[in-house]
Scaffold this motif. Structure first.
Motif, PDB file in Angstrom:
ATOM      1  N   TYR A 156      -4.503   6.007  -0.288  1.00 20.28           N
ATOM      2  CA  TYR A 156      -3.591   4.889  -0.504  1.00 20.28           C
ATOM      3  C   TYR A 156      -3.912   4.188  -1.829  1.00 20.28           C
ATOM      4  CZ  TYR A 156      -1.943   5.111   4.350  1.00 20.28           C
ATOM      5  OH  TYR A 156      -1.383   5.504   5.529  1.00 20.28           O
ATOM      6  N   GLU A 199       0.852  -1.182   0.000  1.00 21.03           N
ATOM      7  CA  GLU A 199       0.000   0.000   0.000  1.00 21.03           C
ATOM      8  C   GLU A 199       0.890   1.235   0.000  1.00 21.03           C
ATOM      9  OE1 GLU A 199      -2.292  -0.823   3.603  1.00 21.03           O
ATOM     10  OE2 GLU A 199      -1.189   0.788   4.629  1.00 21.03           O
ATOM     11  N   ILE A 220      -2.371   0.712  -4.480  1.00 26.60           N
ATOM     12  CA  ILE A 220      -1.609  -0.534  -4.475  1.00 26.60           C
ATOM     13  C   ILE A 220      -0.622  -0.517  -5.635  1.00 26.60           C
ATOM     14  CG2 ILE A 220      -1.671  -3.053  -4.643  1.00 26.60           C
ATOM     15  CD1 ILE A 220      -2.928  -2.074  -2.094  1.00 26.60           C
ATOM     16  N   TRP A 254      -7.091  -7.285  -2.089  1.00 30.64           N
ATOM     17  CA  TRP A 254      -6.841  -6.155  -1.196  1.00 30.64           C
ATOM     18  C   TRP A 254      -8.153  -5.552  -0.711  1.00 30.64           C
ATOM     19  CZ3 TRP A 254      -6.044  -6.006  -6.481  1.00 30.64           C
ATOM     20  CH2 TRP A 254      -6.803  -5.091  -7.211  1.00 30.64           C
ATOM     21  N   THR A 272      -5.755  -0.783   0.105  1.00 35.66           N
ATOM     22  CA  THR A 272      -4.799  -1.104   1.168  1.00 35.66           C
ATOM     23  C   THR A 272      -4.708  -2.611   1.392  1.00 35.66           C
ATOM     24  OG1 THR A 272      -6.532  -0.880   2.862  1.00 35.66           O
ATOM     25  CG2 THR A 272      -5.232   1.089   2.375  1.00 35.66           C
TER      26      THR A 272
END
Length: 228
Positions: A79, A71, A81, A133, A117
């Motif tokens: 945030y 993250e 990925i 995620w 995240t």
């Protein structure tokens, strides 16, 4: 240490490091004889501005490479990925490795916003990686999204496909093999949906059958693999 995996070359470890003043993702390969294979200070996987953390790693024997996802707070507002490969080759009897360019798996350029995240990486037996995620692009609650990643790009929709968008939060996704005969995998997570007056933490799971791909058969620039 955030994640680790066994490889033919030793144990590959990812860890969080704040030597630059913010959290970054580093990796180290510890050989089976106990030596550090990468630089003694570690291999900088991502040291962009702001924090990079919560990394996950797995290794594919078929591809002879590892995938690391984390993250990333480089935007300073939400945030995303990001991922990188570490590829291994045998040259003159010595182990050699190469770190790939960054892959924006789910972020500002391929989602509608929110936070992405807590990724989890799993190597399939089909020359691909699965990544699941937590994702809040739809509302204030987190859903579970996932992607199947091949050498030639994403197998599923760019930015990931939704696996579960039930009420309240879905958290902490992990992946494991369901059936090696059908190349199906189980994705399971903590689920906060509840019909009562108090939140209850339950476990839900869903099966996914790997799509796989032969990247050698994909035409250069054929991002949707329609042979045109």
């Amino acid at each position: 240490i955030e994640s680790f995996v066994s490889t033919p070359y030793g144990i590959l470890v990812t860890f969080k490091d704040n030597r630059t003043g913010s959290a970054d993702v580093y990796a180290q390969l510890i050989s089976w004889s106990g030596d550090l294979v990468f630089d003694s200070n570690g291999l900088a996987v991502s040291d962009a501005i702001n924090d990079q953390e919560s990394s996950s790693i797995d290794f594919s024997l078929e591809l002879n490479k590892a995938l690391i996802c984390w993250e990333d707070f480089r935007l300073g507002t939400e945030y995303d990925i990001y991922c990188k490969y570490i590829s291994f080759e045998l040259m003159d009897g010595d182990d050699d490795y190469q770190l790939s360019a960054e892959i924006e798996l789910a972020g500002q350029n391929n989602t509608s916003g929110g936070n992405q995240t807590n990724p989890f990486v799993y190597a399939t037996d089909y020359n691909t990686f699965l990544v699941a995620w937590e994702d809040s692009r739809n509302d204030v609650y987190t859903d579970i999204y996932f992607q199947e990643l091949a050498d030639c790009g994403n197998i599923l929709d760019d930015g990931g496909a939704v696996l579960c968008e039930a009420d309240f939060d879905q958290l902490n996704p992990e992946i494991n093999l369901h059936s090696d005969l059908s190349q199906s995998y189980i994705i399971y997570w903590d689920d906060m949906r509840s019909s009562g007056k108090e939140f209850l933490n339950n476990i839900f799971m869903q099966s996914y059958t790997s799509q796989g791909t032969d990247c050698s058969e994909v035409l250069l620039g054929d991002v949707n693999q329609d042979n045109f």
